[in-house]
Structures are given as structure tokens and as C-alpha cells.
Scaffold this motif. Sequence first.
Motif, PDB file in Angstrom:
ATOM      1  N   ALA A 194     -17.774  21.863  65.416  1.00  0.00           N
ATOM      2  CA  ALA A 194     -17.197  21.758  66.752  1.00  0.00           C
ATOM      3  C   ALA A 194     -18.022  20.871  67.658  1.00  0.00           C
ATOM      4  O   ALA A 194     -17.531  20.360  68.662  1.00  0.00           O
ATOM      5  CB  ALA A 194     -17.070  23.154  67.366  1.00  0.00           C
ATOM      6  N   ASP A 195     -19.301  20.664  67.317  1.00  0.00           N
ATOM      7  CA  ASP A 195     -20.143  19.830  68.162  1.00  0.00           C
ATOM      8  C   ASP A 195     -20.134  18.374  67.736  1.00  0.00           C
ATOM      9  O   ASP A 195     -20.783  17.552  68.376  1.00  0.00           O
ATOM     10  CB  ASP A 195     -21.586  20.353  68.124  1.00  0.00           C
ATOM     11  CG  ASP A 195     -22.179  20.265  66.725  1.00  0.00           C
ATOM     12  OD1 ASP A 195     -23.413  20.159  66.590  1.00  0.00           O
ATOM     13  OD2 ASP A 195     -21.398  20.320  65.742  1.00  0.00           O
ATOM     14  N   ALA A 196     -19.419  18.071  66.682  1.00  0.00           N
ATOM     15  CA  ALA A 196     -19.447  16.701  66.171  1.00  0.00           C
ATOM     16  C   ALA A 196     -18.558  15.800  67.010  1.00  0.00           C
ATOM     17  O   ALA A 196     -17.397  16.130  67.273  1.00  0.00           O
ATOM     18  CB  ALA A 196     -18.996  16.680  64.715  1.00  0.00           C
ATOM     19  N   GLU A 197     -19.091  14.657  67.406  1.00  0.00           N
ATOM     20  CA  GLU A 197     -18.312  13.685  68.154  1.00  0.00           C
ATOM     21  C   GLU A 197     -17.187  13.158  67.279  1.00  0.00           C
ATOM     22  O   GLU A 197     -17.408  12.800  66.121  1.00  0.00           O
ATOM     23  CB  GLU A 197     -19.211  12.535  68.587  1.00  0.00           C
ATOM     24  CG  GLU A 197     -18.490  11.404  69.297  1.00  0.00           C
ATOM     25  CD  GLU A 197     -19.417  10.229  69.570  1.00  0.00           C
ATOM     26  OE1 GLU A 197     -20.646  10.410  69.515  1.00  0.00           O
ATOM     27  OE2 GLU A 197     -18.898   9.115  69.833  1.00  0.00           O
ATOM     28  N   GLN A 198     -16.013  13.098  67.841  1.00  0.00           N
ATOM     29  CA  GLN A 198     -14.872  12.561  67.125  1.00  0.00           C
ATOM     30  C   GLN A 198     -14.655  11.118  67.541  1.00  0.00           C
ATOM     31  O   GLN A 198     -14.682  10.782  68.726  1.00  0.00           O
ATOM     32  CB  GLN A 198     -13.619  13.396  67.381  1.00  0.00           C
ATOM     33  CG  GLN A 198     -13.727  14.802  66.799  1.00  0.00           C
ATOM     34  CD  GLN A 198     -12.449  15.592  66.879  1.00  0.00           C
ATOM     35  OE1 GLN A 198     -11.370  15.047  67.105  1.00  0.00           O
ATOM     36  NE2 GLN A 198     -12.543  16.899  66.679  1.00  0.00           N
ATOM     37  N   PHE A 199     -14.431  10.265  66.575  1.00  0.00           N
ATOM     38  CA  PHE A 199     -14.171   8.854  66.812  1.00  0.00           C
ATOM     39  C   PHE A 199     -12.675   8.614  66.583  1.00  0.00           C
ATOM     40  O   PHE A 199     -12.165   8.905  65.501  1.00  0.00           O
ATOM     41  CB  PHE A 199     -15.007   7.994  65.849  1.00  0.00           C
ATOM     42  CG  PHE A 199     -16.476   8.082  66.086  1.00  0.00           C
ATOM     43  CD1 PHE A 199     -17.214   9.158  65.592  1.00  0.00           C
ATOM     44  CD2 PHE A 199     -17.143   7.109  66.819  1.00  0.00           C
ATOM     45  CE1 PHE A 199     -18.577   9.256  65.813  1.00  0.00           C
ATOM     46  CE2 PHE A 199     -18.508   7.194  67.044  1.00  0.00           C
ATOM     47  CZ  PHE A 199     -19.224   8.269  66.543  1.00  0.00           C
ATOM     48  N   PHE A 200     -12.033   8.093  67.587  1.00  0.00           N
ATOM     49  CA  PHE A 200     -10.587   7.949  67.548  1.00  0.00           C
ATOM     50  C   PHE A 200     -10.166   6.544  67.155  1.00  0.00           C
ATOM     51  O   PHE A 200     -10.806   5.556  67.535  1.00  0.00           O
ATOM     52  CB  PHE A 200      -9.985   8.265  68.921  1.00  0.00           C
ATOM     53  CG  PHE A 200      -9.926   9.737  69.221  1.00  0.00           C
ATOM     54  CD1 PHE A 200     -11.056  10.429  69.626  1.00  0.00           C
ATOM     55  CD2 PHE A 200      -8.728  10.437  69.092  1.00  0.00           C
ATOM     56  CE1 PHE A 200     -11.003  11.801  69.900  1.00  0.00           C
ATOM     57  CE2 PHE A 200      -8.670  11.794  69.371  1.00  0.00           C
ATOM     58  CZ  PHE A 200      -9.805  12.473  69.768  1.00  0.00           C
ATOM     59  N   GLY A 201      -9.068   6.470  66.430  1.00  0.00           N
ATOM     60  CA  GLY A 201      -8.413   5.204  66.180  1.00  0.00           C
ATOM     61  C   GLY A 201      -7.565   4.796  67.373  1.00  0.00           C
ATOM     62  O   GLY A 201      -7.420   5.560  68.334  1.00  0.00           O
ATOM     63  N   PRO A 202      -6.962   3.605  67.314  1.00  0.00           N
ATOM     64  CA  PRO A 202      -6.172   3.100  68.446  1.00  0.00           C
ATOM     65  C   PRO A 202      -4.813   3.773  68.572  1.00  0.00           C
ATOM     66  O   PRO A 202      -4.143   3.632  69.591  1.00  0.00           O
ATOM     67  CB  PRO A 202      -6.023   1.618  68.131  1.00  0.00           C
ATOM     68  CG  PRO A 202      -6.095   1.558  66.642  1.00  0.00           C
ATOM     69  CD  PRO A 202      -7.057   2.621  66.230  1.00  0.00           C
ATOM     70  N   GLY A 203      -4.418   4.493  67.523  1.00  0.00           N
ATOM     71  CA  GLY A 203      -3.137   5.195  67.573  1.00  0.00           C
ATOM     72  C   GLY A 203      -1.995   4.380  66.981  1.00  0.00           C
ATOM     73  O   GLY A 203      -2.063   3.156  66.877  1.00  0.00           O
TER      74      GLY A 203
END
Lengths: 113, 115
Positions: free
Chosen positions: B100-109
Motif C-alpha cells: 500500500a505504500d508503494a508509489e504507483q506509476f501511471f500510464g497515459p491512459g
Amino acid sequence: TQTVSQSDAHVTVFEGDSVELRCNYSYGGSIYLSWYIQHHGHGLQFLLKYYSGNPVVQGVNGFEAEFSKSDSSFHLRKASVHWSDSAVYFCAVSKNSNNRIFFGDGTQLVVKP
Amino acid sequence: NAGVIQTPRHKVTGKGQEATLWCEPISGHSAVFWYRQTIVQGLEFLTYFRNQAPIDDSGMPKERFSAQMPNQSHSTLKIQSTQPQDSAVYLCASSLEGGADAEQFFGPGTRLTVL
């Protein structure tokens, strides 16, 4: 009901102004609080997070946020905004017991030159 | 590091058609998440994989939606018999670990439009 509330849908300021984007939450137990930024047409980018310790956390690009247990808040601040800070900002909560992130509705920040 | 890659960036389907959305997580990341973003509902969690195994799909609509992760380099979200209300931006994210503490890296969608 567990919620993340961002009371301001839109905030408009001038370049060089300070800004505070508000976030309140109602969750029990151990939680992680974070802020993400989304520029138009792009995915979300992580700004900062808090779990424990110093209630003021520093993020990228001069952003900081302050956790307040008594107010159930995690407001985001910046002392002097730049036009490139114009974006939508999302406050988010995740629980230690699982990995789901619950996002607020977002605050659109417009920085005028 | 190319970040999270999502293809296509835009997809238009007719009502009743199938849509498959692709996500390539950051190399070495063990967790993959899918979200849906609409103006009305905001950002909604759909499902989550860790080490290719489905961990939590509680946000997935029970009908017509399915997600898979056949290997560590890509995940797919499939929507059968698409409906206009499925129109949204579908975001994929990955994190190094699934905590739960891990940073999530998002795609452009992927912006899905169902006519």
C-alpha cells in the motif's frame, strides 16, 4: 462510509501566489495518504505521501502537504506557483491492509500569468 | 525507462463490439493496477495483479469486463459487448511492489469511446 473529500473543484490563482488544496478523509486504521497530479491528456504522477512521522512531507517541485489527525486532513501547499503547475490534483488514500487507492474527485488548479 | 505504456491511446467502438486495452508495466515492477476515469464517477479502481496473479478485482463490473496478465510484461483489459456507459479513460499503473505504500506509476491512459 470511507471517503476522500476535496472540497474545491476549481482553484484559480496567479503565478507567484501561494496555494493550498484541501483534502479531508474519513478512514479508520493505518492509512497512507498521497497526492497525485494529472496534466491534461496524461496519466497521474506521484507528488508525495505520508504514513507516519513528521506530519509535513515534502514532495517534488516545491509541493508539501501536512497531515492533521485531529482534522482528518492532508492539505497540499505550494508557496509560489508557476503556470506549469496548472493541472488536476488528486488526494488519495490507501489502507495498509490492501493495495487499493481511493481517490478524491480532484481539484483543478489554474495558474494565471 | 519508457514508463508505463498503454495502447491504443484512443479507441472508438460501436455499441456491442469488443474492446481490448493493453498495458505494459515498467520493467521489474511486480504489481499492475487498472483504473477507470470518468467525469461523473472520477477515478475508480478496477483490478490489481501482483506477480501476474489476480489479487483484487472487486472494482470490476461483474459482467462484460475481464482482465488478464499472461506474462510479466503486459496486462489486458477486455470489455465485451461495449456500451456507451463504458466510455471512459482507462488507466493502467504499475508499482515496484504491491504494498500500500508503494508509489504507483501511471500510464497515459486509453480513451475509449463507445458510440
